[in-house]
Design an enzyme around this catalytic site. Sequence first.
Site: not given
Ligand code: DX5
Ligand code: ZN
Length: 218
Positions: A9, A34, A36, A38, A67, A69, A138, A143, A145-146, A176-178, A198-199
């Site tokens: 991401s 990916h 994101d 928002m 994605h 959001m 999810m 909303g 990352g990290g 998606d996420g963590g 992402g992170s």
């Molecule tokens: C969160 C996003 C994710 C985010 C994931 O709302 O949809 O795609 O970038 O980031 P990490 O991998 O750091 O949780």
């Molecule tokens: Zn995402």
Amino acid sequence: MTFPLIAPSVLAADFANLQRDVEMLNVSEADWIHIDIMDGMFVPNISFGLPVTAAINKHAKKPLDVHLMIVQPERYLAAFREAGAEILTVHYEACPHLHRTIQQIKDLGAQAGVALNPHTPVSVLEDVIADLDLVLIMSVNPGFGGQKFIERTYERVRQAAALIEKEGSKAVIEIDGGVNQGNAPLLYHAGAKALVAGSFVFNAQDPIQTISNLKKVW
Ligand code: DX5
Ligand code: ZN
């Protein structure tokens, strides 16, 4: 194509060096990029929108996995397709007319995905799953990352895999996420075929090696 597909991401990229970071992804084993989006309405954060997506697309050599959001995503589907989206994912929670929205994505020639927030039962997709290319589960509240991975996700992946099987759907389950090296193999073995990170990728010393490691889940 080898599974799991890895979708880094760019939310965690260096926005002042996006071209450099996209070129890094181009030479990596990443399968998708990916994106994101928002809007500060559906989620309590604003990321970036159409011009940045188009700018990424100018340099990207991998499919853009967008994605959304955002509220009323149907208003922007054509514009994101135009900006380069190969996969368009909308949130179940943002779509009162989800069936119509999915058809709109397909009519645009994109792959259709639906994302579920952590509290939304997987079973709500029963009547549309056969039409989907992607189910995005999810594993954090959208909303930011990290954030910390929600452990209940494994059970939700198994439920989604069972639903896909029952309805004869070809949908790929994406998480998606963590996501990190610890949970990636467990997610893959639970039935997830695509992993967003992402992170974990962009904060790594060596993002290219980190992407390569994420693909090795056995
Ligand atoms: C969160 C996003 C994710 C985010 C994931 O709302 O949809 O795609 O970038 O980031 P990490 O991998 O750091 O949780
Ligand atoms: Zn995402």
